[in-house]
Design a protein around this motif. Sequence first.
Motif, PDB file in Angstrom:
ATOM      1  N   ARG A  34      -0.446   6.542  64.315  1.00 55.78           N
ATOM      2  CA  ARG A  34       0.484   5.896  65.249  1.00 55.78           C
ATOM      3  C   ARG A  34       0.264   4.391  65.279  1.00 55.78           C
ATOM      4  O   ARG A  34       1.205   3.614  65.377  1.00 55.78           O
ATOM      5  CB  ARG A  34       0.279   6.454  66.658  1.00 55.78           C
ATOM      6  N   ALA A  35      -0.995   3.984  65.222  1.00 59.40           N
ATOM      7  CA  ALA A  35      -1.330   2.561  65.271  1.00 59.40           C
ATOM      8  C   ALA A  35      -0.735   1.825  64.075  1.00 59.40           C
ATOM      9  O   ALA A  35      -0.350   0.668  64.195  1.00 59.40           O
ATOM     10  CB  ALA A  35      -2.839   2.373  65.316  1.00 59.40           C
ATOM     11  N   TRP A  36      -0.653   2.477  62.934  1.00 57.35           N
ATOM     12  CA  TRP A  36      -0.070   1.857  61.743  1.00 57.35           C
ATOM     13  C   TRP A  36       1.343   1.362  62.049  1.00 57.35           C
ATOM     14  O   TRP A  36       1.692   0.223  61.756  1.00 57.35           O
ATOM     15  CB  TRP A  36      -0.060   2.854  60.588  1.00 57.35           C
ATOM     16  N   GLY A  41       4.738  -2.607  62.601  1.00 54.27           N
ATOM     17  CA  GLY A  41       6.156  -2.699  62.920  1.00 54.27           C
ATOM     18  C   GLY A  41       7.049  -1.799  62.080  1.00 54.27           C
ATOM     19  O   GLY A  41       6.622  -1.190  61.106  1.00 54.27           O
ATOM     20  N   PRO A  42       8.335  -1.757  62.444  1.00 59.70           N
ATOM     21  CA  PRO A  42       9.274  -0.838  61.792  1.00 59.70           C
ATOM     22  C   PRO A  42       9.612  -1.200  60.343  1.00 59.70           C
ATOM     23  O   PRO A  42       9.891  -0.315  59.546  1.00 59.70           O
ATOM     24  CB  PRO A  42      10.522  -0.922  62.679  1.00 59.70           C
ATOM     25  N   MET A  43       9.565  -2.481  59.981  1.00 58.19           N
ATOM     26  CA  MET A  43       9.882  -2.857  58.601  1.00 58.19           C
ATOM     27  C   MET A  43       8.874  -2.262  57.623  1.00 58.19           C
ATOM     28  O   MET A  43       9.241  -1.715  56.586  1.00 58.19           O
ATOM     29  CB  MET A  43       9.908  -4.376  58.451  1.00 58.19           C
ATOM     30  N   ILE A  44       7.616  -2.342  57.968  1.00 55.96           N
ATOM     31  CA  ILE A  44       6.577  -1.801  57.093  1.00 55.96           C
ATOM     32  C   ILE A  44       6.594  -0.274  57.139  1.00 55.96           C
ATOM     33  O   ILE A  44       6.348   0.381  56.123  1.00 55.96           O
ATOM     34  CB  ILE A  44       5.209  -2.386  57.457  1.00 55.96           C
ATOM     35  N   MET A  45       6.935   0.301  58.278  1.00 56.03           N
ATOM     36  CA  MET A  45       7.031   1.761  58.361  1.00 56.03           C
ATOM     37  C   MET A  45       8.138   2.293  57.450  1.00 56.03           C
ATOM     38  O   MET A  45       7.995   3.383  56.886  1.00 56.03           O
ATOM     39  CB  MET A  45       7.288   2.208  59.810  1.00 56.03           C
ATOM     40  N   ARG A  46       9.209   1.538  57.283  1.00 56.52           N
ATOM     41  CA  ARG A  46      10.273   1.963  56.367  1.00 56.52           C
ATOM     42  C   ARG A  46       9.793   1.962  54.922  1.00 56.52           C
ATOM     43  O   ARG A  46      10.279   2.740  54.105  1.00 56.52           O
ATOM     44  CB  ARG A  46      11.497   1.062  56.512  1.00 56.52           C
ATOM     45  N   SER A  47       8.842   1.096  54.604  1.00 58.62           N
ATOM     46  CA  SER A  47       8.302   1.031  53.241  1.00 58.62           C
ATOM     47  C   SER A  47       7.113   1.954  53.037  1.00 58.62           C
ATOM     48  O   SER A  47       6.610   2.072  51.931  1.00 58.62           O
ATOM     49  CB  SER A  47       7.873  -0.404  52.919  1.00 58.62           C
ATOM     50  N   THR A  48       6.648   2.593  54.095  1.00 60.89           N
ATOM     51  CA  THR A  48       5.511   3.504  54.009  1.00 60.89           C
ATOM     52  C   THR A  48       6.012   4.910  53.715  1.00 60.89           C
ATOM     53  O   THR A  48       6.812   5.459  54.460  1.00 60.89           O
ATOM     54  CB  THR A  48       4.720   3.510  55.340  1.00 60.89           C
ATOM     55  N   GLN A  49       5.547   5.473  52.595  1.00 60.52           N
ATOM     56  CA  GLN A  49       5.980   6.821  52.227  1.00 60.52           C
ATOM     57  C   GLN A  49       4.980   7.880  52.664  1.00 60.52           C
ATOM     58  O   GLN A  49       5.351   8.900  53.201  1.00 60.52           O
ATOM     59  CB  GLN A  49       6.177   6.930  50.723  1.00 60.52           C
ATOM     60  N   ASN A  50       3.734   7.673  52.408  1.00 55.83           N
ATOM     61  CA  ASN A  50       2.725   8.680  52.668  1.00 55.83           C
ATOM     62  C   ASN A  50       1.571   8.026  53.415  1.00 55.83           C
ATOM     63  O   ASN A  50       1.059   6.992  52.991  1.00 55.83           O
ATOM     64  CB  ASN A  50       2.253   9.279  51.337  1.00 55.83           C
ATOM     65  N   LEU A  51       1.140   8.632  54.505  1.00 58.47           N
ATOM     66  CA  LEU A  51       0.100   8.064  55.347  1.00 58.47           C
ATOM     67  C   LEU A  51      -0.770   9.207  55.849  1.00 58.47           C
ATOM     68  O   LEU A  51      -0.296  10.080  56.572  1.00 58.47           O
ATOM     69  CB  LEU A  51       0.760   7.326  56.526  1.00 58.47           C
ATOM     70  N   TYR A  52      -2.037   9.227  55.416  1.00 60.89           N
ATOM     71  CA  TYR A  52      -2.946  10.275  55.877  1.00 60.89           C
ATOM     72  C   TYR A  52      -4.382   9.782  55.850  1.00 60.89           C
ATOM     73  O   TYR A  52      -4.712   8.814  55.175  1.00 60.89           O
ATOM     74  CB  TYR A  52      -2.791  11.564  55.058  1.00 60.89           C
ATOM     75  N   VAL A  53      -5.229  10.466  56.619  1.00 64.40           N
ATOM     76  CA  VAL A  53      -6.651  10.142  56.695  1.00 64.40           C
ATOM     77  C   VAL A  53      -7.427  11.289  56.076  1.00 64.40           C
ATOM     78  O   VAL A  53      -7.205  12.460  56.408  1.00 64.40           O
ATOM     79  CB  VAL A  53      -7.105   9.934  58.157  1.00 64.40           C
ATOM     80  N   LYS A  54      -8.347  10.937  55.164  1.00 65.26           N
ATOM     81  CA  LYS A  54      -9.196  11.940  54.529  1.00 65.26           C
ATOM     82  C   LYS A  54     -10.570  11.319  54.300  1.00 65.26           C
ATOM     83  O   LYS A  54     -10.674  10.234  53.714  1.00 65.26           O
ATOM     84  CB  LYS A  54      -8.588  12.380  53.201  1.00 65.26           C
ATOM     85  N   ASN A  55     -11.585  11.973  54.795  1.00 62.57           N
ATOM     86  CA  ASN A  55     -12.976  11.508  54.644  1.00 62.57           C
ATOM     87  C   ASN A  55     -13.158  10.069  55.131  1.00 62.57           C
ATOM     88  O   ASN A  55     -13.709   9.227  54.437  1.00 62.57           O
ATOM     89  CB  ASN A  55     -13.438  11.637  53.201  1.00 62.57           C
ATOM     90  N   ARG A  56     -12.639   9.791  56.311  1.00 66.19           N
ATOM     91  CA  ARG A  56     -12.758   8.478  56.970  1.00 66.19           C
ATOM     92  C   ARG A  56     -12.087   7.357  56.173  1.00 66.19           C
ATOM     93  O   ARG A  56     -12.413   6.193  56.303  1.00 66.19           O
ATOM     94  CB  ARG A  56     -14.213   8.142  57.264  1.00 66.19           C
ATOM     95  N   THR A  57     -11.131   7.710  55.310  1.00 63.79           N
ATOM     96  CA  THR A  57     -10.383   6.738  54.523  1.00 63.79           C
ATOM     97  C   THR A  57      -8.897   6.922  54.799  1.00 63.79           C
ATOM     98  O   THR A  57      -8.390   8.038  54.729  1.00 63.79           O
ATOM     99  CB  THR A  57     -10.654   6.931  53.013  1.00 63.79           C
ATOM    100  N   LEU A  58      -8.217   5.828  55.114  1.00 64.28           N
ATOM    101  CA  LEU A  58      -6.771   5.863  55.321  1.00 64.28           C
ATOM    102  C   LEU A  58      -6.092   5.643  53.975  1.00 64.28           C
ATOM    103  O   LEU A  58      -6.332   4.641  53.306  1.00 64.28           O
ATOM    104  CB  LEU A  58      -6.346   4.780  56.316  1.00 64.28           C
TER     105      LEU A  58
END
Length: 97
Positions: A34-36, A41-58
Amino acid sequence: MRRIDSVHIGDVIGEFFKDNPQLRQKILEVRIKRAWGEILGPMIMRSTQNLYVKNRTLHVSITSSALRNELMINRKRLLKSLNQHAKDEVIDQIIIR
């Protein structure tokens, strides 16, 4: 009538998370996601396709190469901001693809 043995809801929730550290970690990971959107902001969220956390790495996939380069340059500052927003050390690094 007032109860003498009443407990605050915040104390109960805090004890619950102490007993379930995996659940607490998952909630912190959701805060990071959510913080991302809130920080960048919304402009960068539109360019973000995949967002996940695994082993303390975003892990983040960005469609724009110019935006990806800009985020890679500011990775340390972004990492600090995301952890501050989550109010805990949730992630150690960010991988941007």
